[in-house]
Design an enzyme around this catalytic site. Structure first.
Site, mmCIF file in Angstrom:
data_model
loop_
_atom_site.group_PDB
_atom_site.id
_atom_site.type_symbol
_atom_site.label_atom_id
_atom_site.label_comp_id
_atom_site.label_asym_id
_atom_site.label_seq_id
_atom_site.Cartn_x
_atom_site.Cartn_y
_atom_site.Cartn_z
ATOM 1 N N ASP A 217 0.845 -1.197 0.000
ATOM 2 C CA ASP A 217 0.000 0.000 0.000
ATOM 3 C C ASP A 217 0.877 1.242 0.000
ATOM 4 O O ASP A 217 1.771 1.359 0.841
ATOM 5 C CB ASP A 217 -0.811 -0.009 1.304
ATOM 6 C CG ASP A 217 -2.272 0.252 1.075
ATOM 7 O OD1 ASP A 217 -2.650 0.605 -0.055
ATOM 8 O OD2 ASP A 217 -3.034 0.087 2.045
ATOM 9 N N GLU B 215 -14.239 -0.651 -1.708
ATOM 10 C CA GLU B 215 -14.468 -0.672 -0.253
ATOM 11 C C GLU B 215 -15.711 0.134 0.117
ATOM 12 O O GLU B 215 -15.921 1.258 -0.372
ATOM 13 C CB GLU B 215 -13.242 -0.099 0.485
ATOM 14 C CG GLU B 215 -13.470 -0.075 2.007
ATOM 15 C CD GLU B 215 -12.227 0.156 2.845
ATOM 16 O OE1 GLU B 215 -11.124 0.270 2.285
ATOM 17 O OE2 GLU B 215 -12.377 0.212 4.083
HETATM 18 O O1 KIV Z 1 -4.798 -0.987 4.262
HETATM 19 C C1 KIV Z 1 -5.673 -1.849 4.117
HETATM 20 O O2 KIV Z 1 -5.813 -2.780 4.923
HETATM 21 C C2 KIV Z 1 -6.552 -1.738 2.968
HETATM 22 C C3 KIV Z 1 -7.666 -2.720 2.875
HETATM 23 C C4 KIV Z 1 -8.740 -2.287 3.789
HETATM 24 C C5 KIV Z 1 -8.154 -2.892 1.486
HETATM 25 O O3 KIV Z 1 -6.393 -0.871 2.170
#
Ligand code: KIV
Length: 267
Positions: free
Chosen positions: A85, A184
């Site tokens: 991420d 989401e």
């Molecule tokens: O950071 C995370 O856990 C996410 C998920 C909720 C998709 O982006």
């Protein structure tokens, strides 16, 4: 031995109608466990800021923290496709910085792809990463990094014009080259429409059953996070209870002189 999953395998799963499984993961032991279970994709989520570091939201998470978690996961040598991420402000300032930061996840930490939050507004960033061969997962609907704009973690797309905007976001990130799309916190009917309208796989969280796959935060399914319990989470275990039992037993053993025993001691 099965081989490592690639973006092509994930696309094929959508084409074949096989559901895609994804969980978040932030460390080596959990990566070993979920990979041995056969999870398809691992998301090193910036939710680490909440479930590991104890923040109220994901905004404070840094690149260094995300690199640390990604490296720990990669040491498990997972067969699952690992997505890192991109934290808040690592891709919003300009495209050069977004490329540099995304490149660190691939080159320095070993991930196979990155995830960014946003639709039409981040499509140029997605295009610029895809152009230098960095696979991108897009994330639309309830985007936790937009908490201040949304006024909290609220379901998005309930009103018709908001739903149309989310549909536009989906089409924009697909056109920009994202290979998958996290949906989401949106109504299941909208998630179904998007899933039927795009050719890339959709992975839902709080978006109902009609997505091509599902993702959840590992701490939520294990019952390890007391702070939040969203409606969309299914708890599969109460690991908090198990851990508490073990810690209580250890404390009792030490207090009573039962631990360490002969078998734990050197002569
Ligand atoms: O950071 C995370 O856990 C996410 C998920 C909720 C998709 O982006």
């Amino acid at each position: 031995m099965s081989k490592k999953k690639t973006v092509l395998d994930i696309q094929k799963m959508k084409n074949d109608g096989e559901k895609i499984t994804m969980l978040t993961c932030y460390d080596y032991p959990m990566a070993r466990i979920m990979d041995a279970c056969g999870i398809d994709m691992i998301l090193v989520g910036d939710s680490a800021g909440v479930v590991i570091a104890g923040h109220d939201n994901t905004l404070p998470v840094s690149m260094e923290e995300m690199i640390y978690h990604t490296r720990a996961v990669m040491r498990a040598n997972p067969k699952a496709l690992v997505v890192s991420d991109m934290p808040f402000m690592s891709y919003q300032v300009d495209i050069a910085e977004a490329r540099r930061n995304a490149g660190r996840f691939i080159k320095d930490a070993g991930a196979a792809a990155v995830k960014v939050e946003g639709g039409v507004n981040v499509a140029p960033v997605i295009r610029s990463l895809v152009d230098i061969d960095i696979p991108v997962v897009a994330h639309i609907g309830l985007t936790p990094q937009s908490i201040h704009r949304m006024g909290g973690f609220r379901v998005q797309g309930k009103r018709a014009e908001q739903a149309e905007k989310i549909m536009e976001d989906a089409l924009a990130v697909e056109a920009a080259g994202a290979f998958a799309l996290v949906l989401e916190g949106i109504p299941q009917s909208l998630a179904r429409r998007i899933t039927e309208s795009v050719s890339i796989p959709t992975i839902g969280i709080g978006a109902g059953p009609h997505c091509d796959g599902q993702v959840l935060v590992i701490h939520d399914i294990l019952g390890l996070c007391e702070k939040y319990s969203p409606k969309f989470v299914k708890r599969y275990a109460d690991v908090r209870e198990i851990m508490s039992g073990a810690v209580h037993a250890y404390i009792d053993d030490v207090k009573q002189g039962i631990f360490p025993g002969e078998e734990h001691s050197f002569n």
